[in-house]
Scaffold this active site. Structure first.
Site, PDB file in Angstrom:
ATOM      1  N   GLY A 265      22.841 -26.917  28.307  1.00  0.00           N
ATOM      2  CA  GLY A 265      22.616 -26.372  29.639  1.00  0.00           C
ATOM      3  C   GLY A 265      23.395 -25.122  29.985  1.00  0.00           C
ATOM      4  O   GLY A 265      23.454 -24.734  31.156  1.00  0.00           O
ATOM      5  N   GLY A 266      23.984 -24.481  28.979  1.00  0.00           N
ATOM      6  CA  GLY A 266      24.753 -23.256  29.250  1.00  0.00           C
ATOM      7  C   GLY A 266      23.892 -22.174  29.893  1.00  0.00           C
ATOM      8  O   GLY A 266      24.280 -21.566  30.904  1.00  0.00           O
ATOM      9  N   ASP A 329      15.089 -21.098  23.917  1.00  0.00           N
ATOM     10  CA  ASP A 329      16.326 -20.943  23.136  1.00  0.00           C
ATOM     11  C   ASP A 329      16.196 -21.933  21.976  1.00  0.00           C
ATOM     12  O   ASP A 329      16.819 -22.994  21.966  1.00  0.00           O
ATOM     13  CB  ASP A 329      17.521 -21.272  24.037  1.00  0.00           C
ATOM     14  CG  ASP A 329      18.847 -20.950  23.385  1.00  0.00           C
ATOM     15  OD1 ASP A 329      18.864 -20.201  22.391  1.00  0.00           O
ATOM     16  OD2 ASP A 329      19.879 -21.451  23.871  1.00  0.00           O
ATOM     17  N   CYS A 382      20.308 -18.044  17.864  1.00  0.00           N
ATOM     18  CA  CYS A 382      21.645 -17.577  17.461  1.00  0.00           C
ATOM     19  C   CYS A 382      21.626 -17.417  15.945  1.00  0.00           C
ATOM     20  O   CYS A 382      22.515 -17.883  15.256  1.00  0.00           O
ATOM     21  CB  CYS A 382      22.745 -18.504  17.954  1.00  0.00           C
ATOM     22  SG  CYS A 382      22.542 -20.223  17.482  1.00  0.00           S
TER      23      CYS A 382
HETATM   24  C1  LIG Z   1      20.094 -23.673  20.652  1.00  0.00           C
HETATM   25  S1  LIG Z   1      20.106 -25.237  21.366  1.00  0.00           S
HETATM   26  C2  LIG Z   1      19.891 -24.858  23.062  1.00  0.00           C
HETATM   27  C3  LIG Z   1      21.145 -24.398  23.760  1.00  0.00           C
HETATM   28  C4  LIG Z   1      20.956 -24.307  25.271  1.00  0.00           C
HETATM   29  N1  LIG Z   1      19.838 -23.468  25.631  1.00  0.00           N
HETATM   30  C5  LIG Z   1      22.189 -23.772  25.972  1.00  0.00           C
HETATM   31  O1  LIG Z   1      22.280 -22.594  26.264  1.00  0.00           O
HETATM   32  O2  LIG Z   1      23.092 -24.572  26.240  1.00  0.00           O
HETATM   33  C6  LIG Z   1      18.530 -25.824  20.922  1.00  0.00           C
HETATM   34  C7  LIG Z   1      18.125 -27.111  21.619  1.00  0.00           C
HETATM   35  O3  LIG Z   1      16.765 -27.371  21.263  1.00  0.00           O
HETATM   36  C8  LIG Z   1      16.569 -28.760  21.281  1.00  0.00           C
HETATM   37  N2  LIG Z   1      15.299 -29.029  20.566  1.00  0.00           N
HETATM   38  C9  LIG Z   1      15.071 -29.108  19.241  1.00  0.00           C
HETATM   39  N3  LIG Z   1      13.763 -29.328  18.998  1.00  0.00           N
HETATM   40  C10 LIG Z   1      13.151 -29.383  20.205  1.00  0.00           C
HETATM   41  C11 LIG Z   1      11.822 -29.600  20.628  1.00  0.00           C
HETATM   42  N4  LIG Z   1      10.840 -29.808  19.746  1.00  0.00           N
HETATM   43  N5  LIG Z   1      11.561 -29.612  21.949  1.00  0.00           N
HETATM   44  C12 LIG Z   1      12.554 -29.425  22.861  1.00  0.00           C
HETATM   45  N6  LIG Z   1      13.837 -29.222  22.511  1.00  0.00           N
HETATM   46  C13 LIG Z   1      14.131 -29.192  21.215  1.00  0.00           C
HETATM   47  C14 LIG Z   1      17.827 -29.303  20.640  1.00  0.00           C
HETATM   48  O4  LIG Z   1      18.031 -30.659  20.995  1.00  0.00           O
HETATM   49  C15 LIG Z   1      18.898 -28.364  21.208  1.00  0.00           C
HETATM   50  O5  LIG Z   1      19.489 -28.943  22.335  1.00  0.00           O
END
Ligand SMILES: C[S@@+](CC[C@H](N)C(=O)[O-])C[C@H]1O[C@@H](n2cnc3c(N)ncnc32)[C@H](O)[C@@H]1O
Length: 447
Positions: A265-266, A329, A382
């Site tokens: 959630g950042g 993201d 990233c």
């Molecule tokens: C890069 S992190 C997101 C970081 C977040 N946006 C932040 O700024 O704190 C990617 C996220 O995508 C989620 N994720 C992976 N596959 C997914 C999917 N098919 N649908 C939704 N979320 C997914 C993961 O659980 C993870 O929390």
């Protein structure tokens, strides 16, 4: 930020805790961030020492292994990984910290003597002493890129292929620890006041980056509990490069926004901090990680609609109401944040990348129809790999008639360590600036 620490914590078995963390990462495939609780419970000083050792060994892993090899008569068995790691922890301290040599050897030998593997104590003693005598010759003798740059070969190969001018600088950037960067919550504080509070309450200074107004890079990392206003939601810890997401998407009053991979959630929080008057759906496939979005919301003062679902399985969660803006993201290799998460080098495999590229494409393709005509979608990773970034977006643009690439204004980007050739913007990691990120802003043509 320096790796150099010279205190010798002796009440708490810090090196043993670091060893356990390394075993969890290397044997159980756990990430360093999932093991944070093991250091959170310690006094800040001890926690920092354990983190320095565990992060440091993983940061230089391939190099430390290459240095150890000629010092051993024969390789240890897999079941003696703990002994191997005890020696790597020793080598890391001898090379990268100010802990006196005698104390490094003494601590390692004592630790082994206290364990069930007393047989290894003399060997550990001899190896570390020989390293002290031969350090320069051993370092000069490092031959392979893997040993010299301390990365697995597949990452080196990919970076060489994608960034023929920059690959060596990128690998080197990954070897210095990332600074601690805050995002000041402009709904609750402001940068000038917070800088004063840092100075007055913690004797800390911080730097700002051009064009990333809420970011403060601390001169020294501190436990958040020691910084002013954490529980009051005055700030969050977030890399400056990550702070560009909300800035580029520019939430406007009344916007209906989808944050499709939201946890922890950042970026969700930052969208609210820039514009509280939005209606945001925070979706993530991980219900557990989604709880972190809720906790962050409670601390920082926002309340999105939370949905635990696969973003690509649109029928299972979408109510049919189109979005003005979408943030994707997406899950990625995280190759841009290796300096912050050095365990990535051990945990990721070369063949993960294709599966990630397909997942990212699926999420992008399925999310696109949810965007209103005239709406904007920000694709973010990233990663430093073109397959996840520029090539992904170029493929999407070629195959999606109503999509166009929107140029991200230079005034909204940092001024150094960026590359704008090709679709989107690539940020490169660099010491005392930001991590490696990629952003592509897509617009949906109206009509
Ligand atoms: C890069 S992190 C997101 C970081 C977040 N946006 C932040 O700024 O704190 C990617 C996220 O995508 C989620 N994720 C992976 N596959 C997914 C999917 N098919 N649908 C939704 N979320 C997914 C993961 O659980 C993870 O929390």
């Amino acid at each position: 930020m320096s790796n150099k620490q010279n205190h010798l914590p002796d009440n708490v078995p810090t090196r043993k805790i670091a060893l356990n963390i390394l075993l969890e990462v290397l044997q159980q495939g756990q990430s360093l961030s999932s093991l944070k609780h093991l250091t959170d419970k310690l006094e800040p000083r001890d926690g920092a020492f354990v983190r320095m050792l565990s992060f440091g060994v993983l940061r230089f892993y391939q190099q430390l292994q290459a240095l150890l090899k000629p010092l051993m008569k024969k390789p240890l068995k897999a079941k003696d990984l703990d002994i191997q790691l005890t020696m790597l922890i020793g080598l890391f301290q001898l090379m990268h910290t100010r802990v006196p040599d005698y104390a490094v050897v003494d601590a390692a030998v004592k630790q082994v003597r206290k364990s069930r593997k007393k047989w290894a104590a003399n060997m550990v003693n001899a190896v570390l002493r020989n390293f002290i005598r031969q350090q320069q010759a051993l370092v000069d003798g490092l031959k392979t890129d893997e040993a010299k740059f301390a990365h697995p070969q597949w990452i080196i190969d990919r970076l060489k292929q994608d960034w023929p001018q920059n690959w060596a600088a990128l690998l080197e950037a990954n070897l210095s620890p990332a600074p601690m960067t805050l995002r000041i919550n402009l709904q609750r504080s402001n940068v000038a006041d917070y800088l004063n509070a840092l100075q007055n309450e913690c004797e800390l200074t911080a730097e700002q980056l051009v064009n990333i107004p809420a970011a403060l890079i601390l001169s020294e990392a501190r436990d958040v509990r020691q910084l002013p206003g954490f529980s009051q939601g005055w700030f969050s810890v977030q890399d400056a490069g990550a702070q560009l997401a909300a800035q580029i998407l520019q939430p406007a009053a009344g916007d209906i926004i989808l944050d499709a991979c939201a946890a922890p959630g950042g970026k969700t929080a930052h969208l609210y901090e820039l514009q509280p008057d939005i209606k945001l759906t925070a979706l993530d496939v991980s219900e557990q990680r989604l709880q972190r979005v809720e906790e962050n919301g409670q601390r920082l003062g926002f309340k999105p609609q939370l949905i635990a679902a696969d973003a690509a399985d649109v029928d299972s969660w979408w109510d049919g109401k189109a979005f003005d803006k979408i943030l994707l993201d997406v899950p990625c290799s995280a190759s841009g944040v290796i300096r912050r998460h050095p365990d990535i080098k051990q945990l990721r495999r070369a063949d993960d990348i294709q599966a990630l590229v397909e997942l990212q494409r699926e999420i992008l393709l399925k999310s696109w129809p949810l965007l209103k005509p005239g709406g904007r979608l920000l694709y973010a990773t990233c990663s430093l790999f073109k397959a996840e970034n520029q090539q992904q977006i170029e493929w999407f643009l070629e195959n999606t008639q109503d999509a166009e690439l929107i140029e991200i204004p230079a005034g909204g980007l940092p001024q150094t360590h960026i590359e704008t050739s090709g679709a989107g913007v690539q940020l490169f990691p660099s010491s005392f600036s930001h991590d490696g990120f990629y952003y592509a802003l897509l617009g949906k043509k109206a009509g």
